[in-house]
Design an enzyme around this catalytic site. Structure first.
Site, PDB file in Angstrom:
ATOM      1  N   ALA A 135       0.820  -1.225   0.000  1.00 13.48           N
ATOM      2  CA  ALA A 135       0.000   0.000   0.000  1.00 13.48           C
ATOM      3  C   ALA A 135       0.848   1.268   0.000  1.00 13.48           C
ATOM      4  CB  ALA A 135      -0.936  -0.003   1.205  1.00 13.48           C
TER       5      ALA A 135
ATOM      6  N   GLY B 282       1.952   3.262  -5.759  1.00  7.58           N
ATOM      7  CA  GLY B 282       1.259   2.786  -6.966  1.00  7.58           C
ATOM      8  C   GLY B 282      -0.161   2.292  -6.766  1.00  7.58           C
TER       9      GLY B 282
ATOM     10  N   ARG C 244       6.778  -2.605   3.430  1.00  7.62           N
ATOM     11  CA  ARG C 244       8.024  -2.503   4.201  1.00  7.62           C
ATOM     12  C   ARG C 244       8.273  -1.062   4.623  1.00  7.62           C
ATOM     13  NH1 ARG C 244      11.557  -5.151  -0.393  1.00  7.62           N
ATOM     14  NH2 ARG C 244      10.119  -3.729  -1.458  1.00  7.62           N
TER      15      ARG C 244
ATOM     16  N   ASP D 167       7.272  -7.404   5.501  1.00  5.87           N
ATOM     17  CA  ASP D 167       7.906  -7.929   4.293  1.00  5.87           C
ATOM     18  C   ASP D 167       7.197  -9.242   3.978  1.00  5.87           C
ATOM     19  OD1 ASP D 167       9.508  -9.140   2.377  1.00  5.87           O
ATOM     20  OD2 ASP D 167      11.359  -8.314   3.215  1.00  5.87           O
TER      21      ASP D 167
ATOM     22  N   TYR E 232       9.751 -12.827 -14.329  1.00  3.17           N
ATOM     23  CA  TYR E 232       8.618 -12.003 -13.891  1.00  3.17           C
ATOM     24  C   TYR E 232       7.324 -12.574 -14.477  1.00  3.17           C
ATOM     25  CZ  TYR E 232       5.296  -8.254 -13.195  1.00  3.17           C
ATOM     26  OH  TYR E 232       4.157  -7.547 -12.838  1.00  3.17           O
TER      27      TYR E 232
ATOM     28  N   VAL F 238       0.891   0.142 -16.397  1.00  3.27           N
ATOM     29  CA  VAL F 238       0.402   1.124 -15.415  1.00  3.27           C
ATOM     30  C   VAL F 238       1.607   1.950 -14.970  1.00  3.27           C
ATOM     31  CG1 VAL F 238      -0.913   1.455 -13.288  1.00  3.27           C
ATOM     32  CG2 VAL F 238      -1.080  -0.736 -14.510  1.00  3.27           C
TER      33      VAL F 238
ATOM     34  N   PHE G 277       6.883   0.874 -10.588  1.00  6.75           N
ATOM     35  CA  PHE G 277       7.199  -0.478 -11.052  1.00  6.75           C
ATOM     36  C   PHE G 277       8.478  -0.532 -11.899  1.00  6.75           C
ATOM     37  CE2 PHE G 277       6.731  -3.713 -14.395  1.00  6.75           C
ATOM     38  CZ  PHE G 277       6.453  -4.849 -13.668  1.00  6.75           C
TER      39      PHE G 277
HETATM   40  P1  NDP Z   1       4.993  -0.082  -7.151  1.00  6.26           P
HETATM   41  O1  NDP Z   1       6.445  -0.369  -7.223  1.00  6.26           O
HETATM   42  O2  NDP Z   1       4.538   1.321  -7.294  1.00  6.26           O
HETATM   43  O3  NDP Z   1       4.383  -0.699  -5.804  1.00  6.26           O
HETATM   44  C1  NDP Z   1       4.762  -1.978  -5.360  1.00  6.26           C
HETATM   45  C2  NDP Z   1       4.327  -2.143  -3.930  1.00  6.26           C
HETATM   46  O4  NDP Z   1       4.696  -3.475  -3.490  1.00  6.26           O
HETATM   47  C3  NDP Z   1       5.011  -1.163  -2.992  1.00  6.26           C
HETATM   48  O5  NDP Z   1       4.052  -0.633  -2.107  1.00  6.26           O
HETATM   49  C4  NDP Z   1       6.013  -2.014  -2.231  1.00  6.26           C
HETATM   50  O6  NDP Z   1       6.147  -1.543  -0.883  1.00  6.26           O
HETATM   51  C5  NDP Z   1       5.321  -3.372  -2.240  1.00  6.26           C
HETATM   52  N1  NDP Z   1       6.259  -4.459  -2.019  1.00  6.26           N
HETATM   53  C6  NDP Z   1       7.259  -4.874  -2.831  1.00  6.26           C
HETATM   54  N2  NDP Z   1       7.954  -5.859  -2.246  1.00  6.26           N
HETATM   55  C7  NDP Z   1       7.375  -6.074  -1.030  1.00  6.26           C
HETATM   56  C8  NDP Z   1       7.638  -6.944   0.045  1.00  6.26           C
HETATM   57  N3  NDP Z   1       8.660  -7.839   0.003  1.00  6.26           N
HETATM   58  N4  NDP Z   1       6.850  -6.893   1.143  1.00  6.26           N
HETATM   59  C9  NDP Z   1       5.830  -6.005   1.204  1.00  6.26           C
HETATM   60  N5  NDP Z   1       5.519  -5.166   0.224  1.00  6.26           N
HETATM   61  C10 NDP Z   1       6.292  -5.187  -0.881  1.00  6.26           C
HETATM   62  O7  NDP Z   1       4.329  -0.988  -8.300  1.00  6.26           O
HETATM   63  P2  NDP Z   1       2.802  -1.235  -8.757  1.00  6.26           P
HETATM   64  O8  NDP Z   1       1.856  -0.465  -7.943  1.00  6.26           O
HETATM   65  O9  NDP Z   1       2.776  -1.078 -10.224  1.00  6.26           O
HETATM   66  O10 NDP Z   1       2.679  -2.789  -8.440  1.00  6.26           O
HETATM   67  C11 NDP Z   1       1.634  -3.360  -7.684  1.00  6.26           C
HETATM   68  C12 NDP Z   1       1.289  -4.736  -8.236  1.00  6.26           C
HETATM   69  O11 NDP Z   1       0.757  -4.588  -9.549  1.00  6.26           O
HETATM   70  C13 NDP Z   1       2.479  -5.684  -8.375  1.00  6.26           C
HETATM   71  O12 NDP Z   1       2.069  -6.980  -7.982  1.00  6.26           O
HETATM   72  C14 NDP Z   1       2.787  -5.651  -9.862  1.00  6.26           C
HETATM   73  O13 NDP Z   1       3.418  -6.827 -10.292  1.00  6.26           O
HETATM   74  C15 NDP Z   1       1.392  -5.502 -10.426  1.00  6.26           C
HETATM   75  N6  NDP Z   1       1.302  -4.984 -11.785  1.00  6.26           N
HETATM   76  C16 NDP Z   1       1.879  -3.784 -12.121  1.00  6.26           C
HETATM   77  C17 NDP Z   1       1.779  -3.328 -13.428  1.00  6.26           C
HETATM   78  C18 NDP Z   1       2.433  -2.060 -13.878  1.00  6.26           C
HETATM   79  O14 NDP Z   1       2.595  -1.857 -15.105  1.00  6.26           O
HETATM   80  N7  NDP Z   1       2.823  -1.153 -12.982  1.00  6.26           N
HETATM   81  C19 NDP Z   1       1.014  -4.078 -14.437  1.00  6.26           C
HETATM   82  C20 NDP Z   1       0.484  -5.323 -13.976  1.00  6.26           C
HETATM   83  C21 NDP Z   1       0.604  -5.735 -12.693  1.00  6.26           C
HETATM   84  P3  NDP Z   1       7.521  -1.442  -0.060  1.00  6.26           P
HETATM   85  O15 NDP Z   1       8.635  -1.270  -1.036  1.00  6.26           O
HETATM   86  O16 NDP Z   1       7.298  -0.267   0.846  1.00  6.26           O
HETATM   87  O17 NDP Z   1       7.579  -2.736   0.698  1.00  6.26           O
HETATM   88  C1  8X3 Z   2       3.534  -5.346 -15.414  1.00  4.87           C
HETATM   89  C2  8X3 Z   2       3.208  -5.140 -16.829  1.00  4.87           C
HETATM   90  O1  8X3 Z   2       3.908  -5.803 -19.179  1.00  4.87           O
HETATM   91  O2  8X3 Z   2       5.538  -4.627 -17.807  1.00  4.87           O
HETATM   92  O3  8X3 Z   2       3.070  -6.577 -14.952  1.00  4.87           O
HETATM   93  O4  8X3 Z   2       5.009  -6.913 -17.367  1.00  4.87           O
HETATM   94  S1  8X3 Z   2       4.477  -5.654 -17.843  1.00  4.87           S
END
Ligand code: NDP
Ligand code: 8X3
Length: 258
Positions: free
Chosen positions: A14, A17, A38, A63, A156, A189, A193
């Site tokens: 949370a 993103g 984290r 984590d 991935y 998105v 990421f």
């Molecule tokens: P962000 O990097 O903006 O957010 C990722 C979140 O995951 C952060 O809040 C981070 O928090 C948390 N996170 C990562 N590792 C851990 C961990 N070990 N323990 C707890 N929390 C963790 O990316 P997105 O919002 O884009 O990603 C969210 C989800 O959406 C992911 O599962 C991603 O694979 C998926 N997704 C994203 C897409 C994109 O294009 N962006 C497309 C499709 C799917 P912190 O570092 O504080 O722990």
């Molecule tokens: C994130 C979207 O296409 O970069 O899951 O893998 S992509």
């Protein structure tokens, strides 16, 4: 429509993103939120910006890769927070974009431990309570990458294909209970990421979204909100959403090149 007023919603990842956008949308609708990540400081900052009317927050520095930390975080929730109604398994990341034969094994392990094992630990800890209370919804963040593998996306994409299989398997295993399961699978998105994928290389990350209009985190949060507010007999199994500028994992319409 199913109201989520006063429902307890646990959102992993949370602090950024899509997870932070979910927190905003659900807070606006009056849900009570358990926010996990984290980076605890980021969660505190997020809460300060949320303006939900009767919303309460419980923050967890967690984590998701740490199995005993996940088990303990869920089993020691204060009684007023322990009956989780909705689990949003959003925490996840990509690390690197490299041919498999040249891949960084530490990157692979981080993705597998977070995207697959972390999601499983949360799901295993939370779903028994949902079953015994006769109520609950698990939302997993999959990806277009779980449907289509793209060059150098290997591990991935494999983790997101695993999320797809886990969502399907969980739906089957929960048959006969009222607990619902949804996989929300976005394309591109714009979040942190890509910066995480490229180990902090902001310039390279920016190029991913150059010349296109990607989805926003709010777009995805809206879809998640829609899925969890259907009447209790309706289960949306899977949603694939992508920008108009994207047709598949590899086919993107760029109006200009970086
Ligand atoms: P962000 O990097 O903006 O957010 C990722 C979140 O995951 C952060 O809040 C981070 O928090 C948390 N996170 C990562 N590792 C851990 C961990 N070990 N323990 C707890 N929390 C963790 O990316 P997105 O919002 O884009 O990603 C969210 C989800 O959406 C992911 O599962 C991603 O694979 C998926 N997704 C994203 C897409 C994109 O294009 N962006 C497309 C499709 C799917 P912190 O570092 O504080 O722990
Ligand atoms: C994130 C979207 O296409 O970069 O899951 O893998 S992509």
């Amino acid at each position: 429509m199913f109201s989520i007023q006063n429902q307890i919603v646990l959102i992993t990842g949370a602090s950024s993103g899509i997870g932070a956008a979910c927190a905003r949308v659900f807070a606006g609708a009056g849900a009570n939120l358990i926010l996990a990540a984290r980076r605890l400081e980021r969660l505190h900052q997020l809460v300060e910006t949320l303006d939900g009317k009767s919303t309460q927050f419980h923050l967890l520095q967690l984590d998701v890769r740490d199995r005993s930390a996940v088990e303990s975080a869920i089993s020691t929730l204060p009684p007023s927070w322990s009956n989780i109604d909705i689990l949003i398994n959003n925490a996840g990341l990509s690390r690197g974009l490299a041919k498999l034969q040249e891949g960084n094994i530490q990157d692979w392990e981080e993705m597998i431990d977070t995207n697959i094992k972390g999601l499983l630990y949360l799901t295993r800890s939370v779903t028994p309570g949902m079953i015994s209370r006769g109520h609950g919804h698990v939302v997993n963040l999959g990806s277009i990458a779980g449907h289509q593998t793209y060059p150098s996306g290997n591990v991935y994409c494999a983790t997101k294909a695993a999320v797809k299989a886990i969502s399907e398997g969980l739906k089957q295993d929960l048959l006969g209970t009222p607990v619902r399961v949804t996989s929300v699978d976005p394309g591109m998105v714009e979040t942190e990421f890509s910066e995480v994928r490229f180990h902090g290389d902001a310039e390279r990350a920016k190029k991913v979204y150059h010349g296109v209009t990607p989805l926003t985190p709010d777009d995805v949060a809206d879809v998640i909100f829609f899925c969890v507010t259907r009447p209790p007999h309706v289960n949306i199994n899977e949603v694939i959403l992508m920008p108009v500028d994207q047709a598949s994992a590899t086919l993107v319409n760029r109006r200009s090149e970086p």
